[in-house]
Write a protein that holds these residues in place. Structure first.
Motif, short mmCIF file in Angstrom:
data_model
loop_
_atom_site.label_atom_id
_atom_site.label_comp_id
_atom_site.label_asym_id
_atom_site.label_seq_id
_atom_site.Cartn_x
_atom_site.Cartn_y
_atom_site.Cartn_z
N ALA A 108 0.87 -2.93 11.87
CA ALA A 108 0.52 -2.00 12.95
C ALA A 108 -0.69 -2.48 13.74
O ALA A 108 -0.78 -2.25 14.95
N GLN A 109 -1.63 -3.15 13.05
CA GLN A 109 -2.84 -3.64 13.72
C GLN A 109 -3.40 -4.82 12.93
O GLN A 109 -3.68 -4.69 11.73
N VAL A 130 1.98 -7.99 15.34
CA VAL A 130 2.05 -6.52 15.40
C VAL A 130 3.47 -6.09 15.76
O VAL A 130 4.09 -6.62 16.68
N GLY A 131 3.99 -5.13 14.97
CA GLY A 131 5.33 -4.62 15.18
C GLY A 131 6.41 -5.37 14.42
O GLY A 131 7.59 -5.04 14.53
N THR A 163 -1.91 -1.93 20.03
CA THR A 163 -1.54 -1.75 18.63
C THR A 163 -0.23 -0.96 18.53
O THR A 163 0.24 -0.39 19.51
N ARG A 164 0.33 -0.92 17.33
CA ARG A 164 1.56 -0.18 17.13
C ARG A 164 1.40 0.75 15.92
O ARG A 164 1.95 0.49 14.85
N HIS A 219 1.43 4.40 13.62
CA HIS A 219 2.47 5.35 13.23
C HIS A 219 2.64 6.40 14.34
O HIS A 219 1.66 6.92 14.87
N GLU A 234 8.71 1.91 17.44
CA GLU A 234 8.70 0.76 18.34
C GLU A 234 7.75 0.97 19.52
O GLU A 234 7.16 0.01 20.02
N ASP A 235 7.59 2.22 19.95
CA ASP A 235 6.76 2.54 21.12
C ASP A 235 5.98 3.83 20.81
O ASP A 235 6.32 4.91 21.29
N PRO A 236 4.94 3.74 20.00
CA PRO A 236 4.29 4.95 19.47
C PRO A 236 3.32 5.64 20.42
O PRO A 236 3.03 6.82 20.24
N HIS A 237 2.81 4.94 21.43
CA HIS A 237 1.79 5.54 22.30
C HIS A 237 2.46 6.37 23.40
O HIS A 237 2.35 6.08 24.59
#
Length: 527
Positions: free
Chosen positions: A343-344, A352-353, A415-416, A418, A487-490
């Protein structure tokens, strides 16, 4: 003494002149939310009603249009409920960071109160932390728990040994002071160092201080994999012997070989509750966990003294091989790292990812070698796909299980993390309650409002009733949903139309206002 008639008449005339102004003052409100379906936090529902607010407090709740106000919000077709209380966040640093303290990712979920100091991590100087929150305000209110891991680190260090009598007394004294400064209880993170190095007797001794002050003991239990049931036995024992309410953080079972054990853990809690113990839990509604890579695959004993000492042990032939054997076994249970997604990780952002097994194949190394490389270079945050969907659904059905994110204040970046950081509450309500009908909507809302208020001991919020702080959420039941993905948490959640924090609009018409109306919520000292 008898008053002359003309004096009595004059007084009555004066009273008659003043009464209209008194009536006007009593009826004046700042705004009214009308025509909405009200969920009051207890599980009760008013099909069409109003909530009136004055000076940051709820002054009227019930059927009909409510009192006169120049500002009226039409909530037709919408649900009005108390603001959501997140019992488990890691927003300790973000909520006092000038760039992040707006907590927009939480406001867009409907969260108006964040509980910090969880998993034994965070500031132990409670007054100082609360003062920082109040200095510039925050997007949400903040209630803090004393983090046992940090307390132990400051008194004993990050070492694997028992506390001396003098050290235990010092920790008890600091715990008592934290409660006097407004902490709501104490948390532990018993898979993390140095929290994990405390034995049960040490935890009971500290929890007894917390219980006497009217607080709760919240625990990331010692094991969520093969040690699950003994860990539940421990937390229940701590509650019983310390005479303190206990709360299991992010209830779950990790690892395919352990699936099926959650039912047994739930039965243990039910039995304890039947005997009169106060035992509760919270949950984030996802099949993946998230924490550090080190805490996920390295044995706690190997990390005594911190990461630098771990690296030294890896460089010691006999001990290093023992550590690698333990890590390799942990990775094998996790499909040789396929369940673990980075994730980071600063040194190699292109990782990342991606999961460990994929990275290892590309680098022509083993997952164990990649894991060791990451640890030597500072460590990484990971997402661990370790839980079973049926057990996720099973946990949320119980009336003593609250919703909590286990996330933190987030600003979109590369970052990706949770997706729970952006979507835990709308996922529970929108996906599981409304769309999947795993649990009734009123229960899902209660799990985010009245239940966490009762667990924590909050008396001035969590319910729609006169006298409560005006932490209020208005959402659209047709559109409320989490949009953040692994895949696209933000991605901010959808469906929140209005969010009020202490009577101030933090989200208006679906748009964050930038208000910093949140404040530190200090627990009153026990008599």
């Amino acid at each position: 003494m008898t008053l002359r008639p003309e004096i009595v008449l004059r007084g009555l005339l004066l009273l008659a002149l003043l009464l209209p102004s008194f009536s006007f003052a009593a009826e004046r409100v700042d705004y009214v939310i009308e025509n909405g379906t009200l969920h009051d936090g207890t599980g009760q529902v008013i099909e069409q009603g109003h909530v009136a607010v004055r000076d940051g407090k709820i002054v009227s709740v019930g059927p009909g249009k409510g009192p006169v106000s120049e500002t009226r919000i039409d909530a037709s077709g919408l649900i009005v409920c108390p603001g959501f209380i997140d019992l488990h966040t890691h927003s300790d640093r973000g909520i006092v960071n000038p760039k992040a303290r707006g907590a927009v990712n939480y406001l867009m979920q409907g969260c108006t109160t964040s509980v910090t100091g969880n998993c034994g991590m965070g500031p132990i100087e409670v007054k100082e932390f609360y003062d920082k929150v109040d200095l510039a305000g925050a997007g949400t209110n903040v209630a803090h728990l004393l983090p046992q891991g940090e307390l132990r680190a400051q008194v004993i260090g990050k070492v694997n040994r028992k506390a001396t009598k003098a050290e235990l007394q010092e920790m008890q004294q600091r715990a008592a002071r934290a409660m006097q400064e407004g902490a709501w209880g104490m948390s532990t993170g018993l898979i993390y160092t140095p929290s994990t190095y405390a034995d049960t007797e040490e935890l009971i001794a500290l929890a007894r201080v917390i219980g006497k002050a009217g607080g709760i003991y919240a625990s990331h239990i010692r094991g969520e994999e093969d040690g699950l049931l003994s860990s539940y036995q421990e937390v229940i024992r701590i509650g019983r012997e310390a005479e303190v309410p206990v709360h299991v953080s992010h209830m779950k079972v990790k690892g395919t070989p352990n699936w099926g054990n959650l039912r047994l853990a739930i039965d243990m809690i039910k039995q304890a509750r039947k005997t009169g113990q106060r035992v509760t839990a919270d949950q984030y509604p996802y099949i993946a966990a998230s924490t550090s890579l080190a805490a996920t695959v390295f044995p706690p004993w190997s990390m005594s003294g911190g990461r630098e000492e771990l690296v030294k042990r890896l460089d010691t032939e006999d001990v290093g091989e023992k550590i690698r054997a333990a890590v390799a076994q942990s990775l094998s249970i996790k499909e040789d790292g396929k369940q673990i997604v980075i994730a980071q990780y600063g040194p190699r952002p292109e990782w990342v990812g991606r999961h460990l097994r994929e990275i290892a194949k590309q680098e022509a190394k083993t997952p164990l070698q990649i894991t060791e490389e990451i640890i030597r270079n500072g460590g990484a945050q990971i997402v661990n796909f370790a839980m079973n969907e049926e057990e996720v659904r099973m946990a949320m059905k119980h009336p003593w299980v609250a919703t909590a994110s286990d996330g933190g204040v987030m600003i979109p970046d590369a970052t990706r993390p949770h997706p729970r950081n952006y979507g835990a509450f709308p996922r529970k309500i929108g996906h599981y309650a409304i769309r999947e009908q795993v649990l009734p909507l009123n229960q899902a809302i209660r799990s985010a409002t009245g239940l966490p208020a009762e667990i924590l001991g909050l008396t001035d919020r969590g319910f729609l009733k006169p006298g409560q702080a005006a932490d209020i959420v208005v959402f659209d039941p047709k559109t409320i949903i989490d949009t953040a993905t692994f895949e696209d948490p933000h991605q901010y959640a959808e469906g929140m139309r209005y969010v009020f924090v202490n009577g101030v609009a933090a989200v208006y018409g679906g748009t964050p206002t930038g208000a910093l109306a949140g404040r530190a919520l200090r627990k009153p000292s026990a008599p």
